[in-house]
Scaffold this motif. Structure first.
Motif, PDB file in Angstrom:
ATOM      1  N   ALA A   1      -1.647   4.053  12.182  1.00 54.93           N
ATOM      2  CA  ALA A   1      -0.255   5.714  11.323  1.00 54.93           C
ATOM      3  C   ALA A   1      -1.414   6.233  11.229  1.00 54.93           C
ATOM      4  N   LEU A   2      -2.514   5.913  10.763  1.00 57.20           N
ATOM      5  CA  LEU A   2      -3.404   7.157   9.969  1.00 57.20           C
ATOM      6  C   LEU A   2      -4.112   8.068  11.133  1.00 57.20           C
ATOM      7  N   THR A   3      -3.889   7.612  12.553  1.00 55.61           N
ATOM      8  CA  THR A   3      -4.631   8.438  13.564  1.00 55.61           C
ATOM      9  C   THR A   3      -3.281   9.055  13.863  1.00 55.61           C
TER      10      THR A   3
ATOM     11  N   ALA B   1      -0.115   1.759   1.328  1.00 53.67           N
ATOM     12  CA  ALA B   1       0.402   1.261  -0.064  1.00 53.67           C
ATOM     13  C   ALA B   1       0.481   0.069   0.193  1.00 53.67           C
ATOM     14  N   ILE B   2       0.247  -1.206   0.212  1.00 53.36           N
ATOM     15  CA  ILE B   2       0.044  -2.371   0.372  1.00 53.36           C
ATOM     16  C   ILE B   2       0.627  -3.439  -0.352  1.00 53.36           C
ATOM     17  N   ALA B   3       1.833  -4.435  -0.587  1.00 50.74           N
ATOM     18  CA  ALA B   3       2.134  -5.313  -1.322  1.00 50.74           C
ATOM     19  C   ALA B   3       2.202  -6.547  -0.623  1.00 50.74           C
ATOM     20  N   HIS B   4       2.215  -7.218  -1.560  1.00 52.64           N
ATOM     21  CA  HIS B   4       2.123  -8.941  -0.716  1.00 52.64           C
ATOM     22  C   HIS B   4       3.075  -9.576  -2.037  1.00 52.64           C
ATOM     23  N   GLY B   5       3.896 -10.481  -1.197  1.00 50.33           N
ATOM     24  CA  GLY B   5       4.121 -12.310  -1.971  1.00 50.33           C
ATOM     25  C   GLY B   5       4.169 -13.113  -0.910  1.00 50.33           C
ATOM     26  N   PRO B   6       4.784 -14.379  -2.000  1.00 53.13           N
ATOM     27  CA  PRO B   6       4.263 -15.581  -1.547  1.00 53.13           C
ATOM     28  C   PRO B   6       4.392 -15.707   0.118  1.00 53.13           C
ATOM     29  N   ASP B   7       5.575 -14.901   0.728  1.00 53.87           N
ATOM     30  CA  ASP B   7       5.982 -15.106   1.979  1.00 53.87           C
ATOM     31  C   ASP B   7       6.429 -13.602   2.991  1.00 53.87           C
ATOM     32  N   VAL B   8       6.071 -12.536   2.325  1.00 55.78           N
ATOM     33  CA  VAL B   8       5.861 -11.191   3.076  1.00 55.78           C
ATOM     34  C   VAL B   8       5.173 -10.212   2.597  1.00 55.78           C
ATOM     35  N   LEU B   9       3.797  -9.802   4.006  1.00 50.13           N
ATOM     36  CA  LEU B   9       3.207  -8.105   3.480  1.00 50.13           C
ATOM     37  C   LEU B   9       3.696  -7.474   4.231  1.00 50.13           C
ATOM     38  N   SER B  10       3.921  -5.925   2.853  1.00 54.46           N
ATOM     39  CA  SER B  10       4.561  -4.814   3.109  1.00 54.46           C
ATOM     40  C   SER B  10       3.076  -4.013   3.477  1.00 54.46           C
ATOM     41  N   VAL B  11       3.063  -2.956   4.192  1.00 54.96           N
ATOM     42  CA  VAL B  11       2.015  -2.256   4.322  1.00 54.96           C
ATOM     43  C   VAL B  11       2.715  -0.877   4.491  1.00 54.96           C
ATOM     44  N   THR B  12       2.750   0.884   4.061  1.00 54.14           N
ATOM     45  CA  THR B  12       3.572   2.102   4.181  1.00 54.14           C
ATOM     46  C   THR B  12       2.188   2.311   4.084  1.00 54.14           C
ATOM     47  N   VAL B  13       2.859   3.002   5.073  1.00 54.58           N
ATOM     48  CA  VAL B  13       1.474   5.241   5.462  1.00 54.58           C
ATOM     49  C   VAL B  13       2.172   6.023   5.234  1.00 54.58           C
ATOM     50  N   THR B  14       2.090   7.427   3.827  1.00 58.28           N
ATOM     51  CA  THR B  14       2.360   8.350   3.851  1.00 58.28           C
ATOM     52  C   THR B  14       2.211   9.759   4.120  1.00 58.28           C
ATOM     53  N   ASP B  15       2.198  10.220   4.579  1.00 57.09           N
ATOM     54  CA  ASP B  15       1.774  11.877   4.670  1.00 57.09           C
ATOM     55  C   ASP B  15       2.341  13.026   3.876  1.00 57.09           C
ATOM     56  N   ALA B  16       1.585  14.218   4.022  1.00 49.60           N
ATOM     57  CA  ALA B  16       2.233  14.986   3.433  1.00 49.60           C
ATOM     58  C   ALA B  16       2.393  16.501   4.459  1.00 49.60           C
ATOM     59  N   GLY B  17       2.568  16.160   5.812  1.00 49.30           N
ATOM     60  CA  GLY B  17       2.062  16.617   6.914  1.00 49.30           C
ATOM     61  C   GLY B  17       2.837  17.384   7.100  1.00 49.30           C
ATOM     62  N   ASP B  18       3.419  17.724   8.202  1.00 46.94           N
ATOM     63  CA  ASP B  18       4.610  18.456   8.806  1.00 46.94           C
ATOM     64  C   ASP B  18       6.375  17.714   9.078  1.00 46.94           C
TER      65      ASP B  18
ATOM     66  N   ASP C   1      -4.289  17.027   4.927  1.00 48.48           N
ATOM     67  CA  ASP C   1      -5.237  16.691   4.518  1.00 48.48           C
ATOM     68  C   ASP C   1      -5.314  15.225   3.165  1.00 48.48           C
ATOM     69  N   ARG C   2      -4.029  14.599   3.832  1.00 51.10           N
ATOM     70  CA  ARG C   2      -4.169  13.259   2.550  1.00 51.10           C
ATOM     71  C   ARG C   2      -2.271  12.507   2.648  1.00 51.10           C
ATOM     72  N   ALA C   3      -3.718  11.157   2.639  1.00 47.84           N
ATOM     73  CA  ALA C   3      -2.482  10.258   3.164  1.00 47.84           C
ATOM     74  C   ALA C   3      -2.025   9.452   2.498  1.00 47.84           C
ATOM     75  N   GLU C   4      -1.109   8.200   1.824  1.00 44.71           N
ATOM     76  CA  GLU C   4      -2.003   6.948   0.809  1.00 44.71           C
ATOM     77  C   GLU C   4      -0.936   5.819   1.783  1.00 44.71           C
TER      78      GLU C   4
END
Length: 389
Positions: free
Chosen positions: A296-298, A312-329, A307-310
């Motif tokens: 996603a970052l590539t 966000a990693i969230a995890h619980g007992p049985d799930v892992l969430s990964v979110t990649v956000t950019d401010a491009g076009d 020129d910037r991205a975020e």
């Protein structure tokens, strides 16, 4: 017979032109509305039966109902036969692998030639009328042929583009699966090697009197070594010529190195973790989560122009969430041509664990990739990590 919507539209336009001509004419023809209605029916049904409607047009309308002459000729009468000639050129396929049966092709040529000859011998005022009649009729027929050729070329080009796109998709999918297989090969081989080493340690610590237990552990060691050797032989081609050594595979713990690389390339990445430090994850899941973030970052770097991205990693007992956000076009995952091949590998990795991946442009600009990955029981993971240590 199937009448298409476009045929109804053409018939309505034809009737409108005919009404305008008849209502504005100094002298109206007798039963003009019946003649116009008959011609409109021919226009409406022309695509369903192009040869039959043109023959009826020439024999009935142009000869019996409205003989061609300088006194009673109407523009809508000419439109009717021109539309019929155009339809024959457009609908009857004369050449190519999907050409019409021989009787339809010969019938088309015969009807077109017969209509031209028949109308040329009608009552004409000047020689130019004969030239105009032949020219208009043949022009209508040729215009249909040209549209047919153009439509066939567009269809062939679209089919070729679709085939090429499907081939590229399959190649991308195969490459990504091969890459995943290579990485899983390394992970499984590493885990089995650790098991063999641990079994050897236990075997050497047994008392000499425990020969049966020593033999069982020796069998475990031999089976483990055979399994690793077989795995390497089976998946050797997928390693792309790499050496037999085990490569250290990255995980979410190495995101700092990835962020540093992106910063050197001009993209500032901010990583946030919700839920405290990330606990021990299965190696394959940890690797896949890292690869999703990396891909996603590539794509942000290559395609979005941001020129910037975020991350966000969230995890619980049985799930892992990964979110990649950019401010491009809004083109981070799709790429410059909208092919979307960057999403293929990420979605394949998420599906491997029964997870989901969503990739979508944001309303205010930018792009977001979200992967939700189920996590196996943490107790087994923690125990495996302890044994490896």
């Amino acid at each position: 017979m199937v009448v298409r919507r476009v045929d109804v539209v053409v018939a309505v336009v034809f009737v409108t032109i005919g009404l305008a001509e008849e209502l504005s004419a100094p002298e109206r023809l007798s039963w003009w509305w019946a003649r116009l209605g008959f011609a409109a029916a021919l226009v409406l049904l022309r695509r369903a039966a192009p040869l039959g409607t043109l023959v009826v047009d020439v024999v009935v309308l142009q000869t019996l109902l409205m003989p061609v002459s300088i006194d009673n000729y109407r523009v809508w009468q000419a439109f009717c036969i021109l539309v019929g000639m155009h339809t024959i050129g457009r609908e009857i396929i004369l050449s190519g692998p999907d050409r019409d049966p021989l009787w339809r092709r010969l019938g088309a040529v015969a009807v077109v030639a017969g209509s031209v000859v028949f109308l040329v011998f009608q009552d004409m005022a000047m020689r130019s009328d004969y030239v105009a009649t032949v020219g208009y009729l043949l022009a209508a027929w040729v215009s249909g042929l040209l549209l047919q050729i153009q439509a066939r070329r567009i269809a062939e080009r679209n089919a070729a583009v679709a085939t090429a796109a499907a081939l590229r998709f399959r190649e991308t999918l195969a490459d990504e699966r091969a890459r995943i297989a290579r990485e899983l090969h390394d992970i499984v081989a590493h885990s089995v090697t650790v098991m063999v080493l641990q079994a050897g340690v236990v075997r050497r610590r047994l008392d000499p009197a425990q020969q049966a237990e020593r033999d069982l552990l020796a069998g475990v060691e031999d089976a483990g070594r055979d399994a690793v050797a077989e795995l390497r032989r089976t998946l050797g081609l997928l390693r792309g010529g790499a050496g037999p050594g085990l490569d250290a595979q990255p995980g979410l713990g190495r995101l700092d190195d990835l962020v540093a690389q992106l910063a050197e390339a001009g993209v500032a990445v901010r990583v946030t973790v919700d839920g405290g430090p990330i606990p021990a994850l299965p190696p394959s899941l940890d690797l896949s989560a890292y690869r999703i973030v990396q891909e996603a970052l590539t794509n942000v770097l290559k395609h979005s122009g941001a020129d910037r991205a975020e991350v966000a990693i969230a995890h619980g007992p049985d799930v892992l969430s990964v979110t990649v956000t950019d401010a491009g076009d809004g083109q981070a995952a799709a790429g410059p041509a909208g092919a979307g091949h960057g999403i293929v590998g990420m979605r394949e990795r998420a599906a491997m664990f029964g997870g989901t991946l969503a990739a979508e442009p944001l309303p205010g600009g930018g792009f977001r990739v979200t992967a939700v990955l189920p996590v196996p029981a943490r107790t087994a993971v923690a125990r495996a990590a302890a044994v490896t240590a």
